[in-house]
Design a protein around this motif. Structure first.
Motif, PDB file in Angstrom:
ATOM      1  N   GLU A 124       0.825  -1.208   0.000  1.00  0.00           N
ATOM      2  CA  GLU A 124       0.000   0.000   0.000  1.00  0.00           C
ATOM      3  C   GLU A 124       0.866   1.269   0.000  1.00  0.00           C
ATOM      4  O   GLU A 124       0.563   2.241  -0.691  1.00  0.00           O
ATOM      5  N   VAL A 125       1.930   1.246   0.797  1.00  0.00           N
ATOM      6  CA  VAL A 125       2.808   2.415   0.960  1.00  0.00           C
ATOM      7  C   VAL A 125       4.246   1.962   0.819  1.00  0.00           C
ATOM      8  O   VAL A 125       4.627   0.907   1.373  1.00  0.00           O
ATOM      9  N   ASP A 126       5.049   2.706   0.070  1.00  0.00           N
ATOM     10  CA  ASP A 126       6.472   2.375  -0.055  1.00  0.00           C
ATOM     11  C   ASP A 126       7.133   2.438   1.318  1.00  0.00           C
ATOM     12  O   ASP A 126       6.795   3.281   2.155  1.00  0.00           O
ATOM     13  N   ALA A 127       8.077   1.556   1.537  1.00  0.00           N
ATOM     14  CA  ALA A 127       8.763   1.507   2.828  1.00  0.00           C
ATOM     15  C   ALA A 127       9.392   2.848   3.179  1.00  0.00           C
ATOM     16  O   ALA A 127       9.361   3.293   4.332  1.00  0.00           O
ATOM     17  N   ALA A 128       9.938   3.550   2.162  1.00  0.00           N
ATOM     18  CA  ALA A 128      10.598   4.841   2.422  1.00  0.00           C
ATOM     19  C   ALA A 128       9.593   5.894   2.873  1.00  0.00           C
ATOM     20  O   ALA A 128       9.912   6.774   3.680  1.00  0.00           O
ATOM     21  N   ASP A 129       8.344   5.791   2.368  1.00  0.00           N
ATOM     22  CA  ASP A 129       7.332   6.786   2.736  1.00  0.00           C
ATOM     23  C   ASP A 129       6.936   6.676   4.205  1.00  0.00           C
ATOM     24  O   ASP A 129       6.440   7.638   4.798  1.00  0.00           O
ATOM     25  N   CYS A 130       7.140   5.512   4.782  1.00  0.00           N
ATOM     26  CA  CYS A 130       6.777   5.339   6.195  1.00  0.00           C
ATOM     27  C   CYS A 130       7.655   6.191   7.119  1.00  0.00           C
ATOM     28  O   CYS A 130       7.254   6.513   8.237  1.00  0.00           O
TER      29      CYS A 130
ATOM     30  N   ARG B 157      -4.589   8.956  10.891  1.00  0.00           N
ATOM     31  CA  ARG B 157      -5.078  10.043  10.038  1.00  0.00           C
ATOM     32  C   ARG B 157      -4.201  10.137   8.787  1.00  0.00           C
ATOM     33  O   ARG B 157      -2.977  10.150   8.876  1.00  0.00           O
ATOM     34  N   ILE B 158      -4.861  10.178   7.611  1.00  0.00           N
ATOM     35  CA  ILE B 158      -4.152  10.281   6.346  1.00  0.00           C
ATOM     36  C   ILE B 158      -4.429  11.663   5.760  1.00  0.00           C
ATOM     37  O   ILE B 158      -5.587  12.059   5.614  1.00  0.00           O
ATOM     38  N   PHE B 159      -3.364  12.432   5.476  1.00  0.00           N
ATOM     39  CA  PHE B 159      -3.496  13.747   4.878  1.00  0.00           C
ATOM     40  C   PHE B 159      -2.941  13.715   3.445  1.00  0.00           C
ATOM     41  O   PHE B 159      -1.956  13.024   3.172  1.00  0.00           O
ATOM     42  N   TYR B 160      -3.555  14.491   2.580  1.00  0.00           N
ATOM     43  CA  TYR B 160      -3.113  14.556   1.180  1.00  0.00           C
ATOM     44  C   TYR B 160      -2.652  15.959   0.862  1.00  0.00           C
ATOM     45  O   TYR B 160      -3.259  16.931   1.317  1.00  0.00           O
TER      46      TYR B 160
ATOM     47  N   HIS C 101       2.130  10.279  17.589  1.00  0.00           N
ATOM     48  CA  HIS C 101       1.669  10.975  18.789  1.00  0.00           C
ATOM     49  C   HIS C 101       1.432   9.934  19.890  1.00  0.00           C
ATOM     50  O   HIS C 101       0.591   9.035  19.723  1.00  0.00           O
ATOM     51  N   TYR C 102       2.158  10.052  20.972  1.00  0.00           N
ATOM     52  CA  TYR C 102       2.005   9.131  22.099  1.00  0.00           C
ATOM     53  C   TYR C 102       1.019   9.744  23.091  1.00  0.00           C
ATOM     54  O   TYR C 102       1.368  10.635  23.878  1.00  0.00           O
ATOM     55  N   LEU C 103      -0.232   9.264  23.046  1.00  0.00           N
ATOM     56  CA  LEU C 103      -1.299   9.860  23.857  1.00  0.00           C
ATOM     57  C   LEU C 103      -2.207   8.779  24.428  1.00  0.00           C
ATOM     58  O   LEU C 103      -2.549   7.815  23.729  1.00  0.00           O
ATOM     59  N   SER C 104      -2.584   8.932  25.671  1.00  0.00           N
ATOM     60  CA  SER C 104      -3.576   8.066  26.314  1.00  0.00           C
ATOM     61  C   SER C 104      -3.271   6.582  26.172  1.00  0.00           C
ATOM     62  O   SER C 104      -4.170   5.750  26.000  1.00  0.00           O
ATOM     63  N   GLY C 105      -2.016   6.230  26.200  1.00  0.00           N
ATOM     64  CA  GLY C 105      -1.633   4.825  26.162  1.00  0.00           C
ATOM     65  C   GLY C 105      -1.634   4.209  24.786  1.00  0.00           C
ATOM     66  O   GLY C 105      -1.522   2.992  24.636  1.00  0.00           O
ATOM     67  N   LYS C 106      -1.734   5.034  23.734  1.00  0.00           N
ATOM     68  CA  LYS C 106      -1.729   4.536  22.360  1.00  0.00           C
ATOM     69  C   LYS C 106      -0.757   5.357  21.509  1.00  0.00           C
ATOM     70  O   LYS C 106      -0.415   6.493  21.851  1.00  0.00           O
ATOM     71  N   VAL C 107      -0.353   4.767  20.372  1.00  0.00           N
ATOM     72  CA  VAL C 107       0.437   5.514  19.393  1.00  0.00           C
ATOM     73  C   VAL C 107      -0.501   5.903  18.260  1.00  0.00           C
ATOM     74  O   VAL C 107      -1.067   5.038  17.578  1.00  0.00           O
ATOM     75  N   HIS C 108      -0.707   7.202  18.069  1.00  0.00           N
ATOM     76  CA  HIS C 108      -1.580   7.716  17.010  1.00  0.00           C
ATOM     77  C   HIS C 108      -0.700   8.129  15.833  1.00  0.00           C
ATOM     78  O   HIS C 108       0.372   8.720  16.016  1.00  0.00           O
ATOM     79  N   VAL C 109      -1.158   7.829  14.624  1.00  0.00           N
ATOM     80  CA  VAL C 109      -0.316   7.965  13.435  1.00  0.00           C
ATOM     81  C   VAL C 109      -0.908   8.983  12.468  1.00  0.00           C
ATOM     82  O   VAL C 109      -2.107   8.942  12.147  1.00  0.00           O
ATOM     83  N   ASP C 110      -0.045   9.903  11.994  1.00  0.00           N
ATOM     84  CA  ASP C 110      -0.401  10.830  10.906  1.00  0.00           C
ATOM     85  C   ASP C 110       0.508  10.521   9.721  1.00  0.00           C
ATOM     86  O   ASP C 110       1.739  10.471   9.869  1.00  0.00           O
TER      87      ASP C 110
END
Length: 379
Positions: free
Chosen positions: A322-328, A373-376, A334-343
């Protein structure tokens, strides 16, 4: 005026004050002890010992000024201000020991009436001179202490005033003895001892509290908290701690800001908080401001979460195809409320609701991943 120039002026003022005090107290010590013996007054001799203690503390102030105002160095990154504090403890101990000695001597005379002395009128004149001289020293020393906010000079100023008060007690005791009440001179000496001991205890205990890092008074801490909470960008604060360093405070505090702020904006807010604290009238010379995206004083919810390297390795696996390894590498975590949130930011030509949904669903197969969250953006 820079800090180095201010420290230099403070050093000079403290040394000058101690020299003036030492000269006056040397003269008073000799005069009181000599005329106390000639005039047969236990109280005046005790007052002479008090002046001798004043002389020793003037010397302490001189040495403390020499070393406590030196700038910070590699071995003492916070400066040398606590040398002054340590000397203040020593000053208090000297006062207490002086008081104990006077109590023992006067008590023995009261228990053995034959040893009571009968003062002569010359003692009244010496006591009066002592009152004037020591009150003058008090006013002079306290003015310098306030100008430079020195606890050691304030302690020494009160030491001078205690000598003036003790001379008043001597004056009353000797006057009573001359009127036919021989015990009053010895009781006056006990009164002098009490005052000396109390001032010594107060000064020593206050400085010991500083040496064991006692924080600000509650009212001062509350005022500091209000300053922090009224700064734009600060949502709340916690873990406000302080400790005294000579005539000032060192502060550290955790402030909570918007959880999605950039590092640079959070840093700017922290620096502004530090600036406002030092600028305030709370005698704060430095502040360490820790930025939190959430209140970590209750529970460290994110302490067990993986670091970025491990998170990216997991995302590359679940996003394979789905996504190139380099794009990752460009994801924001964001480390919040015991979870890792991803942008994740993707080019506009990849914009697709299905792609966003697939990436979110695959990432959330990892049990520690929260919101995705995915931004374009246009290239």
């Amino acid at each position: 005026m820079d800090a180095q120039q201010q420290a230099k002026e403070r050093d000079q003022a403290m040394r000058k004050t101690s020299v003036v005090g030492a000269i006056v107290n040397l003269v008073l010590t000799v005069v009181k002890i000599v005329f106390g013996i000639i005039g047969q007054s236990t109280a005046l001799v005790a007052d002479g010992v008090h002046s001798l203690a004043d002389l020793s503390t003037d010397l302490m102030v001189w040495f403390a000024a020499k070393y406590s105002n030196q700038p910070a160095d590699k071995e003492h990154p916070y400066g040398h201000a606590r040398i002054e504090t340590a000397f203040t403890v020593g000053l208090g101990v000297v006062l207490i020991i002086t008081a104990i000695g006077i109590v023992v001597d006067s008590g023995q005379r009261l228990l053995n009436p034959d040893t009571l002395l009968q003062p002569t009128p010359i003692v009244l004149l010496i006591a009066a001179i002592s009152i004037i001289a020591n009150e003058g020293l008090y006013q002079y020393t306290m003015r310098i202490a306030r100008d430079f906010n020195s606890n050691l000079l304030k302690a020494n100023a009160w030491h001078h005033r205690s000598d003036a008060i003790s001379s008043i007690v001597v004056l009353i005791g000797v006057a009573g003895s001359l009127m036919g009440v021989p015990y009053l001179d010895a009781f006056a000496a006990l009164g002098v001892a009490y005052m000396i001991g109390k001032i010594g205890w107060d000064q020593a205990w206050s400085s010991i509290r500083e040496l064991i890092d006692t924080g600000m008074e509650p009212k001062t801490a509350a005022a500091v908290a209000r300053i922090i909470e009224n700064i734009e960008g600060v949502q709340s604060m916690h873990m406000l701690r302080s400790r005294r360093m000579g005539d000032s405070y060192l502060v550290d505090v955790h402030i909570e800001v918007d959880e999605r702020l950039s590092v640079s904006e959070g840093h700017k807010i922290a620096e502004y908080v530090r600036f406002k604290l030092i600028e305030s009238e709370k005698n704060i010379t430095n502040a360490l401001v820790h930025i939190d995206p959430e209140d970590d004083s209750l529970e460290l919810l994110c302490i067990g979460l993986p670091f970025r390297r491990e998170v990216l390795a997991d995302l590359r696996k679940v996003w394979a195809g789905e996504v190139d390894a380099a794009d990752c590498d460009s994801v924001t975590l964001h480390y919040l409320s015991g979870k890792v949130h991803v942008d994740l930011v993707r080019p506009m030509h990849d914009a697709s609701a299905n792609l966003s949904q697939r990436l979110a669903e695959k990432a959330q197969t990892l049990d520690y991943i929260g919101q995705v969250r995915i931004f374009y953006q246009y290239s």
